[in-house]
Enzyme design. Structure first.
Site, PDB file in Angstrom:
ATOM      1  N   HIS A  89       0.837  -1.209   0.000  1.00  9.68           N
ATOM      2  CA  HIS A  89       0.000   0.000   0.000  1.00  9.68           C
ATOM      3  C   HIS A  89       0.863   1.246   0.000  1.00  9.68           C
ATOM      4  O   HIS A  89       2.070   1.191   0.202  1.00  9.68           O
ATOM      5  CB  HIS A  89      -0.903   0.022   1.240  1.00  9.68           C
ATOM      6  N   ASP A 100       0.372   5.089   1.937  1.00  7.06           N
ATOM      7  CA  ASP A 100      -0.494   5.618   2.993  1.00  7.06           C
ATOM      8  C   ASP A 100      -1.441   6.709   2.467  1.00  7.06           C
ATOM      9  O   ASP A 100      -1.034   7.594   1.728  1.00  7.06           O
ATOM     10  CB  ASP A 100       0.356   6.208   4.125  1.00  7.06           C
ATOM     11  N   HIS A 132       4.806   0.405   0.312  1.00 10.71           N
ATOM     12  CA  HIS A 132       5.496  -0.367   1.348  1.00 10.71           C
ATOM     13  C   HIS A 132       4.611  -1.497   1.870  1.00 10.71           C
ATOM     14  O   HIS A 132       3.402  -1.532   1.603  1.00 10.71           O
ATOM     15  CB  HIS A 132       6.009   0.532   2.469  1.00 10.71           C
ATOM     16  N   ARG A 136       4.757   6.485  14.247  1.00 10.17           N
ATOM     17  CA  ARG A 136       4.640   7.073  12.906  1.00 10.17           C
ATOM     18  C   ARG A 136       4.090   8.485  12.962  1.00 10.17           C
ATOM     19  O   ARG A 136       3.049   8.732  13.564  1.00 10.17           O
ATOM     20  CB  ARG A 136       3.732   6.217  12.037  1.00 10.17           C
TER      21      ARG A 136
HETATM   22  C1  OGA Z   1       2.883   2.457   8.231  1.00 14.42           C
HETATM   23  C2  OGA Z   1       3.237   1.108   7.829  1.00 14.42           C
HETATM   24  C3  OGA Z   1       5.067  -0.431   8.066  1.00 14.42           C
HETATM   25  C4  OGA Z   1       5.742  -1.176   9.158  1.00 14.42           C
HETATM   26  O1  OGA Z   1       3.303   2.877   9.317  1.00 14.42           O
HETATM   27  O2  OGA Z   1       2.202   3.137   7.449  1.00 14.42           O
HETATM   28  O3  OGA Z   1       2.721   0.622   6.862  1.00 14.42           O
HETATM   29  O4  OGA Z   1       6.677  -1.911   8.814  1.00 14.42           O
HETATM   30  N1  OGA Z   1       4.191   0.533   8.569  1.00 14.42           N
HETATM   31  O5  OGA Z   1       5.362  -1.040  10.310  1.00 14.42           O
HETATM   32 MN    MN Z   2       1.701   2.265   5.707  1.00 15.55          MN
END
Ligand code: OGA
Ligand code: MN
Length: 279
Positions: A100, A102, A255, A270
């Site tokens: 995806h 974000d 990612h 995040r």
């Molecule tokens: C995010 C996500 C990836 C992870 O924080 O948007 O997809 O490895 N994280 O935690």
């Molecule tokens: Mn993400």
């Protein structure tokens, strides 16, 4: 410009850089300028060995732009700017365990995220990234020309809604915003707002169909594009270490959070940076 003490290494031929020797607590204007274009050009930059408090994480994020408050993830009560991307020892499902980018369900999708490793499993829990420039570049001129004329529909209703994908899992209770509805239509091929390069902008999690097409009509072509996007030499793996921070650009990369560490806790902080409408 970077000092001689900073080392930079590509994570794959098309995607990702790893940087050592930077201190994000006191980063200068010329280093920020370098970092901004490195993230836009490479999709993601991992900076190793950072020791940031939540306040310092927020202060660093503000240098990138306005903070975009995620409406669905759990948040850190003390710091609403920080979303918690975490999995407990006893949980089986993780956040972000599918390809995806974000917030593509927003009309003005987030520019990127700044993810900081707080607690890591003993092994596993890597994050994969793929370059959407390379995904675009891999297509034929004919398909590129057709896609240039098309738009796609994005939503998160089937992910975070009452009957969504997470509702049936063991992490259903951590999410908020079940009543929020999201809907955005973006070009399938975008010109990146700062690098000026063309990138593929559909993704398997939030894109539901092409605008004006049914889902059944859309799926075969979407699936073809998704397979191209994650062709082997287009994916890089970020192996987290304590103090690693990743800054990624949602317009240049996808990612995927690997979920291969059952029985262990993983805690990531995040902060998401606001973006702009895409064209
Ligand atoms: C995010 C996500 C990836 C992870 O924080 O948007 O997809 O490895 N994280 O935690
Ligand atoms: Mn993400």
């Amino acid at each position: 410009m970077l000092a001689d003490t900073v080392s930079v290494r590509p994570l794959s031929p098309t995607c990702g850089l790893e940087v050592e020797g930077l201190d994000l607590r006191q980063i200068g204007e010329s280093e920020m300028t370098w970092l901004r274009s490195a993230v836009a050009d490479n999709g993601v930059v991992a900076v190793r060995g950072q020791d940031l408090s939540p306040e310092q994480h927020i202060a660093f994020a503000r240098q990138w732009g306005e903070i975009d408050y995620n409406r669905f993830f759990p948040i850190n009560e003390l710091y609403p700017e920080i979303a918690l991307v975490q999995k407990e020892e006893n949980q089986k499902v993780n956040i972000g365990g599918g390809w995806h980018t974000d917030h593509s369900y927003d009309v003005e999708p987030a520019m990127g995220s700044i993810l900081l490793a707080r607690e890591l499993p003993p092994s596993g829990g890597d994050t994969l990234f793929a370059s959407m420039y390379a995904a675009y570049d891999s297509l034929s001129d004919g398909l590129k020309a057709t896609l240039e004329t098309m738009r796609a529909v994005h939503t998160a209703d089937h992910i975070y809604g009452h009957d969504g994908a997470y509702a049936k899992t063991d992490i259903a209770s951590i999410f908020r915003g079940h009543d929020e509805h999201t809907l955005a239509v973006h070009p399938v091929i975008i010109t990146h707002p700062t690098s000026g390069r063309k990138a593929l902008y559909v993704n398997p999690s939030f894109t539901t169909r092409f605008d004006g097409w049914t889902r059944e009509e859309s799926l075969p072509l979407l699936q073809y594009l998704y397979a191209q996007a994650i062709a082997q030499d287009n994916v890089c793996t970020l192996q987290w270490k304590p103090g690693s921070i990743a800054i990624w650009d949602n317009r240049a990369s996808w990612h995927f959070a690997k979920n291969d560490y059952h029985g262990h806790r993983r805690v990531m902080h995040r902060i998401t940076i606001a973006g702009c409408a895409l064209s």
